[in-house]
Design a protein around this motif. Sequence first.
Motif, PDB file in Angstrom:
ATOM      1  N   GLY A   1      42.809  28.775  28.522  1.00 38.16           N
ATOM      2  CA  GLY A   1      43.793  29.593  27.819  1.00 38.16           C
ATOM      3  C   GLY A   1      43.625  31.069  28.139  1.00 38.16           C
ATOM      4  O   GLY A   1      44.615  31.793  28.336  1.00 38.16           O
ATOM      5  N   VAL A   2      42.380  31.515  28.213  1.00 36.41           N
ATOM      6  CA  VAL A   2      42.102  32.909  28.574  1.00 36.41           C
ATOM      7  C   VAL A   2      42.523  33.184  30.021  1.00 36.41           C
ATOM      8  O   VAL A   2      43.104  34.237  30.321  1.00 36.41           O
ATOM      9  N   VAL A   3      42.254  32.230  30.906  1.00 41.36           N
ATOM     10  CA  VAL A   3      42.642  32.390  32.313  1.00 41.36           C
ATOM     11  C   VAL A   3      44.159  32.527  32.431  1.00 41.36           C
ATOM     12  O   VAL A   3      44.671  33.390  33.153  1.00 41.36           O
ATOM     13  N   VAL A   4      44.887  31.674  31.724  1.00 41.58           N
ATOM     14  CA  VAL A   4      46.355  31.717  31.757  1.00 41.58           C
ATOM     15  C   VAL A   4      46.868  33.054  31.222  1.00 41.58           C
ATOM     16  O   VAL A   4      47.779  33.673  31.806  1.00 41.58           O
ATOM     17  N   LYS A   5      46.286  33.514  30.132  1.00 37.71           N
ATOM     18  CA  LYS A   5      46.700  34.804  29.549  1.00 37.71           C
ATOM     19  C   LYS A   5      46.471  35.942  30.535  1.00 37.71           C
ATOM     20  O   LYS A   5      47.359  36.789  30.752  1.00 37.71           O
TER      21      LYS A   5
ATOM     22  N   ALA B   1      48.932  35.719  33.472  1.00 41.36           N
ATOM     23  CA  ALA B   1      50.280  36.135  33.077  1.00 41.36           C
ATOM     24  C   ALA B   1      50.376  37.656  33.003  1.00 41.36           C
ATOM     25  O   ALA B   1      51.380  38.252  33.424  1.00 41.36           O
ATOM     26  N   GLU B   2      49.349  38.289  32.483  1.00 42.90           N
ATOM     27  CA  GLU B   2      49.344  39.755  32.385  1.00 42.90           C
ATOM     28  C   GLU B   2      49.352  40.384  33.774  1.00 42.90           C
ATOM     29  O   GLU B   2      50.052  41.384  34.005  1.00 42.90           O
ATOM     30  N   ARG B   3      48.591  39.805  34.697  1.00 43.68           N
ATOM     31  CA  ARG B   3      48.570  40.331  36.068  1.00 43.68           C
ATOM     32  C   ARG B   3      49.930  40.138  36.737  1.00 43.68           C
ATOM     33  O   ARG B   3      50.394  40.994  37.485  1.00 43.68           O
ATOM     34  N   MET B   4      50.553  38.991  36.475  1.00 47.52           N
ATOM     35  CA  MET B   4      51.874  38.731  37.047  1.00 47.52           C
ATOM     36  C   MET B   4      52.900  39.733  36.503  1.00 47.52           C
ATOM     37  O   MET B   4      53.709  40.288  37.255  1.00 47.52           O
ATOM     38  N   GLN B   5      52.853  39.998  35.206  1.00 44.32           N
ATOM     39  CA  GLN B   5      53.790  40.934  34.590  1.00 44.32           C
ATOM     40  C   GLN B   5      53.568  42.352  35.111  1.00 44.32           C
ATOM     41  O   GLN B   5      54.507  43.134  35.236  1.00 44.32           O
ATOM     42  N   GLY B   6      52.302  42.641  35.428  1.00 49.45           N
ATOM     43  CA  GLY B   6      51.982  43.965  35.961  1.00 49.45           C
ATOM     44  C   GLY B   6      52.288  44.097  37.444  1.00 49.45           C
ATOM     45  O   GLY B   6      52.091  45.169  38.020  1.00 49.45           O
ATOM     46  N   GLY B   7      52.731  42.997  38.060  1.00 43.68           N
ATOM     47  CA  GLY B   7      53.073  43.051  39.483  1.00 43.68           C
ATOM     48  C   GLY B   7      51.876  43.176  40.400  1.00 43.68           C
ATOM     49  O   GLY B   7      51.999  43.642  41.532  1.00 43.68           O
ATOM     50  N   GLU B   8      50.713  42.741  39.936  1.00 43.94           N
ATOM     51  CA  GLU B   8      49.499  42.888  40.733  1.00 43.94           C
ATOM     52  C   GLU B   8      49.487  41.928  41.919  1.00 43.94           C
ATOM     53  O   GLU B   8      49.891  40.774  41.813  1.00 43.94           O
ATOM     54  N   GLU B   9      49.037  42.424  43.056  1.00 40.45           N
ATOM     55  CA  GLU B   9      48.716  41.630  44.244  1.00 40.45           C
ATOM     56  C   GLU B   9      49.868  40.718  44.673  1.00 40.45           C
ATOM     57  O   GLU B   9      49.683  39.592  45.106  1.00 40.45           O
ATOM     58  N   ASP B  10      51.100  41.222  44.545  1.00 42.60           N
ATOM     59  CA  ASP B  10      52.275  40.526  45.075  1.00 42.60           C
ATOM     60  C   ASP B  10      52.404  39.086  44.562  1.00 42.60           C
ATOM     61  O   ASP B  10      52.720  38.161  45.317  1.00 42.60           O
TER      62      ASP B  10
ATOM     63  N   SER C   1      50.133  36.967  43.606  1.00 44.18           N
ATOM     64  CA  SER C   1      49.119  35.998  44.032  1.00 44.18           C
ATOM     65  C   SER C   1      48.466  35.265  42.864  1.00 44.18           C
ATOM     66  O   SER C   1      47.747  34.295  43.071  1.00 44.18           O
ATOM     67  N   TRP C   2      48.714  35.709  41.632  1.00 44.81           N
ATOM     68  CA  TRP C   2      48.148  35.038  40.464  1.00 44.81           C
ATOM     69  C   TRP C   2      49.070  33.958  39.917  1.00 44.81           C
ATOM     70  O   TRP C   2      48.798  33.355  38.878  1.00 44.81           O
ATOM     71  N   GLU C   3      50.148  33.683  40.624  1.00 40.34           N
ATOM     72  CA  GLU C   3      51.078  32.656  40.169  1.00 40.34           C
ATOM     73  C   GLU C   3      50.430  31.269  40.185  1.00 40.34           C
ATOM     74  O   GLU C   3      50.627  30.473  39.264  1.00 40.34           O
ATOM     75  N   GLU C   4      49.657  30.976  41.237  1.00 33.57           N
ATOM     76  CA  GLU C   4      49.032  29.659  41.344  1.00 33.57           C
ATOM     77  C   GLU C   4      48.032  29.402  40.217  1.00 33.57           C
ATOM     78  O   GLU C   4      48.072  28.334  39.579  1.00 33.57           O
ATOM     79  N   PRO C   5      47.106  30.343  39.920  1.00 31.87           N
ATOM     80  CA  PRO C   5      46.215  30.116  38.777  1.00 31.87           C
ATOM     81  C   PRO C   5      46.985  29.940  37.467  1.00 31.87           C
ATOM     82  O   PRO C   5      46.600  29.126  36.616  1.00 31.87           O
ATOM     83  N   LEU C   6      48.067  30.689  37.308  1.00 29.52           N
ATOM     84  CA  LEU C   6      48.881  30.579  36.097  1.00 29.52           C
ATOM     85  C   LEU C   6      49.469  29.169  35.955  1.00 29.52           C
ATOM     86  O   LEU C   6      49.375  28.532  34.897  1.00 29.52           O
ATOM     87  N   LEU C   7      50.037  28.651  37.058  1.00 27.05           N
ATOM     88  CA  LEU C   7      50.666  27.333  37.026  1.00 27.05           C
ATOM     89  C   LEU C   7      49.639  26.217  36.813  1.00 27.05           C
ATOM     90  O   LEU C   7      49.883  25.270  36.051  1.00 27.05           O
ATOM     91  N   LEU C   8      48.489  26.330  37.487  1.00 24.30           N
ATOM     92  CA  LEU C   8      47.443  25.324  37.324  1.00 24.30           C
ATOM     93  C   LEU C   8      46.915  25.313  35.891  1.00 24.30           C
ATOM     94  O   LEU C   8      46.688  24.247  35.295  1.00 24.30           O
ATOM     95  N   GLY C   9      46.711  26.501  35.336  1.00 20.23           N
ATOM     96  CA  GLY C   9      46.228  26.595  33.960  1.00 20.23           C
ATOM     97  C   GLY C   9      47.225  26.021  32.971  1.00 20.23           C
ATOM     98  O   GLY C   9      46.840  25.301  32.031  1.00 20.23           O
ATOM     99  N   GLN C  10      48.491  26.322  33.184  1.00 21.93           N
ATOM    100  CA  GLN C  10      49.522  25.779  32.293  1.00 21.93           C
ATOM    101  C   GLN C  10      49.586  24.255  32.390  1.00 21.93           C
ATOM    102  O   GLN C  10      49.784  23.566  31.390  1.00 21.93           O
TER     103      GLN C  10
END
Length: 399
Positions: free
Chosen positions: A360-364, A367-376, A378-387
Amino acid sequence: CSSPPREIAMAQTGAKTGVRWLPLCVMAAILVTSHSQLVLDDVVEEGSGGGGLVKEASDPMTATLQWAVDNSDQNFMAQRAQRIREGKEPPMKLDREVMDALFGSKISFLQKSVDALHKAIAEGVEDDIVEALEMVEEQATDIDNANDLDRIDGVEPTIRLLSHSSSRVRAAALWLIGTAAQSNPAAQEMLMNYRALPIIMAPMVELNSADSLEQSDPKLLAKTIYAISTLLRGCGQCIETFQSQEGPHHLSKMLSIVSRDTTAAEGWLPVKRKLVALVGDLVMEEVDKTTVAKIAEHFAAVSPKEAGHQDTVSMSIARLLAGGDRELLEKSMQALINVMSADARAADAMMVAGLPDVVGVVVKNAAERMQGGEEDGSWEEPLLLGQQLLQSWQNRSQH
């Protein structure tokens, strides 16, 4: 038509390729060896109107290329190119006899590398042995060369070097074995005939006996996991032997050690990634499903007592997920998904290990990194796997 350079004359003598094809073979071969960079700096045109004299090239390679260009049938080449584009004729494969006559066969280069390895072993100089092993490893990326290694006495000395006193030598030997075995059933069978797997596993067993990373070399352990991974992949006999040698137990114990040692330097990060990837890959193997099911059962252990040491795989991965390395997070969560898919009991082990909160912490954070536009993104995959994991646990709790 000018006289061919000495190298071409030798190829004409040693090969039976038609005259029309030879210049084309030569040009293609030179393009390969020069990485497609045509540098004709020795060839200059003098005068104007395209009728100037062409200066003879002094460099042998350039002279060979110049001869090939001068003696090519341009109309024939244009017509053939058009037929290939239209799908009326297949591209030409370079005649192997011409290539061998010009540049030597693959086996001759491999033999020279193996001879250098034997010489380095006889002289006992560590740097020379490592360099020779790396030379052979480069040749072994070609599957034909990998399969020829045993025939020219390259496998047995490499296996002996797995027990060398130098961790650098052992790591280089493991790298060579891993490369040779990669996607190569013939090489996997050959290594099993040599009973190489227990020797390949030795650095992992040694680490587990020490129960500490303090005296261990992360580069050696990374190459160990690499070699084990390539040897086991798609090989039922290899996986069965791994199980009989208590491989799953050693693997999960090593995972426990590297996850617990918070003082481990960054050099251990590749080892952690390879470990969790191997856990996830093993339980998804399609060969010898009975043995794979036993391995999955071990990785799905709910209690440390059942696992046979102080941590379950779920507990170890929970600690690894506390780190911030994106690739490690991805591989760890994919491993959890695979283990849970292979053995339903794993979900209970993950609950006991507190993984829903950790993920849950990893997903949170993702998501924050994705919203911040970090690293183009690249955090989409960890977000999807965690979800995906959170949804699986939620579904299970509802039933």
